[in-house]
Design a protein around this motif. Structure first.
Motif, PDB file in Angstrom:
ATOM      1  N   GLY A   1       8.482  54.479  39.787  1.00 32.10           N
ATOM      2  CA  GLY A   1       7.606  55.229  40.677  1.00 32.10           C
ATOM      3  C   GLY A   1       7.288  54.481  41.953  1.00 32.10           C
ATOM      4  N   ILE A   2       7.090  53.160  41.859  1.00 26.91           N
ATOM      5  CA  ILE A   2       6.822  52.352  43.051  1.00 26.91           C
ATOM      6  C   ILE A   2       8.036  52.335  43.961  1.00 26.91           C
ATOM      7  CG2 ILE A   2       6.336  50.014  43.867  1.00 26.91           C
ATOM      8  CD1 ILE A   2       4.673  49.611  41.329  1.00 26.91           C
ATOM      9  N   ASN A   3       9.216  52.143  43.385  1.00 31.02           N
ATOM     10  CA  ASN A   3      10.447  52.108  44.193  1.00 31.02           C
ATOM     11  C   ASN A   3      10.695  53.430  44.897  1.00 31.02           C
ATOM     12  OD1 ASN A   3      11.154  49.468  43.749  1.00 31.02           O
ATOM     13  ND2 ASN A   3      12.561  49.910  42.063  1.00 31.02           N
ATOM     14  N   GLN A   4      10.410  54.527  44.223  1.00 32.37           N
ATOM     15  CA  GLN A   4      10.661  55.857  44.786  1.00 32.37           C
ATOM     16  C   GLN A   4       9.457  56.417  45.537  1.00 32.37           C
ATOM     17  OE1 GLN A   4      11.985  58.286  41.493  1.00 32.37           O
ATOM     18  NE2 GLN A   4      13.940  57.215  41.310  1.00 32.37           N
ATOM     19  N   ARG A   5       8.416  55.607  45.631  1.00 29.27           N
ATOM     20  CA  ARG A   5       7.159  56.014  46.273  1.00 29.27           C
ATOM     21  C   ARG A   5       6.655  57.337  45.683  1.00 29.27           C
ATOM     22  NH1 ARG A   5       3.996  57.882  50.083  1.00 29.27           N
ATOM     23  NH2 ARG A   5       2.840  56.498  51.464  1.00 29.27           N
ATOM     24  N   ASP A   6       6.721  57.419  44.373  1.00 28.65           N
ATOM     25  CA  ASP A   6       6.237  58.587  43.635  1.00 28.65           C
ATOM     26  C   ASP A   6       4.780  58.325  43.275  1.00 28.65           C
ATOM     27  OD1 ASP A   6       5.810  60.770  42.044  1.00 28.65           O
ATOM     28  OD2 ASP A   6       7.672  60.576  40.916  1.00 28.65           O
TER      29      ASP A   6
END
Length: 308
Positions: A267-272
């Motif tokens: 989620g952090i990597n995908q800015r989710d």
């Protein structure tokens, strides 16, 4: 007891609100396009960007946006991720795996750590005590990814004792090696904490009085000294359970575990944002519940500690 539990639950409410607001504000204040993970490098069409912004209140003030999120949170709705899937469904799929991993790691650190610490205290300054102190110092000073990588290579690849990676079913045997790795550093802290407290209690007046009144050394140590020595250990274990749930990211990455740590990392990597906020909110709630259970255990270990 009942009034104490109700009071503690009421105290949790502002903590949950404050923690979730800080997490929400930090996640959604990060620079970048929240729709980038959905549409890739080419970016989403302006119409879709506007639709997503309206759906998730991205253009609203952070207090207004959080208020909308909190209303749903009170109804058990953790929101949807950027792909439109409910976060509660993702958590229901991944949380049991991480919980199972954390419980196994916790059992390992509690059993081995308390046993090693008790043996070191009973044989203080002896050979066994020195071995345990050196071993725990080595574990504390070694990063978890080094322990995980070496364990995976030697016990998984070289000697084929454990599976190298965890299957989707995440059975007990699959999670055994990751649990040992995850709990290895905590074992060292529990052992040292148990050793220090037990060694101090063995010199206390009440232990000498118990022996003078005819109590056998085993009962004097096990019933009195060790029981009192476990109060700070239980405190650490309660804290560590929350840390294990949230800090299993590295271990889950090494062993390819589909757990909550990997979900937060993704989620952090995908800015989710909603995926990250929902997962961390669930961790906060579990952490507060575990701390309440730890406080109640104090009264079991030491009846002098009353919860009025």
């Amino acid at each position: 007891m009942g009034a104490y539990v109700v009071r503690r639950i009421l105290q949790m409410i502002p903590v949950v609100i404050g923690a979730t607001f800080i997490i929400y504000a930090m996640v959604f204040s990060l620079p970048g396009d929240p729709t980038a993970a959905l549409c890739g490098d080419r970016g989403c069409p302006p119409a879709l960007q506007q639709e997503i912004a309206e759906k998730y209140h991205l253009d609203d003030n952070v207090f207004v946006a959080y208020g909308q999120y909190a209303v749903g949170l009170l109804q058990g709705d953790f929101g949807d991720n950027v792909r439109g899937n409910p976060v509660t469904g993702d958590l229901a799929d991944r949380y049991p795996v991480t919980a199972k991993l954390a419980i196994m790691a916790l059992a390992f650190e509690a059993l081995i750590g308390v046993l090693a610490g008790a043996l070191a205290a009973l044989r203080k300054n002896g050979f066994l005590d020195n071995v345990i102190l050196v071993s725990t110092l080595l574990l504390i000073s070694t990063p978890i990814f080094v322990i995980g990588g070496l364990s995976q290579y030697f016990l998984g690849v070289r000697f084929a004792i454990f599976p190298v990676t965890v299957s989707r079913e995440a059975g007990f045997y699959d999670l055994l090696l990751p649990a040992l790795v995850l709990g290895s550093v905590s074992v060292a802290y529990v052992a040292r904490l148990t050793r220090t407290n037990l060694a101090e209690n063995l010199r206390a007046d009440y232990v000498r009085t118990a022996k003078a009144k005819g109590l056998t050394p085993r009962r004097a140590i096990g019933l009195h000294a060790l029981r009192n020595s476990l109060i700070p250990v239980v405190t650490f274990i309660g804290y560590d359970f929350g840390a294990l749930l949230g800090g299993a990211i590295i271990t889950e990455r090494i062993f390819n575990i589909r757990g909550i740590g990997g979900y937060i990392f993704q989620g952090i990597n995908q800015r989710d944002g909603f995926a990250v906020v929902g997962a961390v909110t669930a961790l906060v709630i579990v952490y507060l519940i575990v701390n309440l259970i730890v406080d109640l255990l104090y009264g079991v270990l030491d009846p002098r500690i009353a919860h009025d």
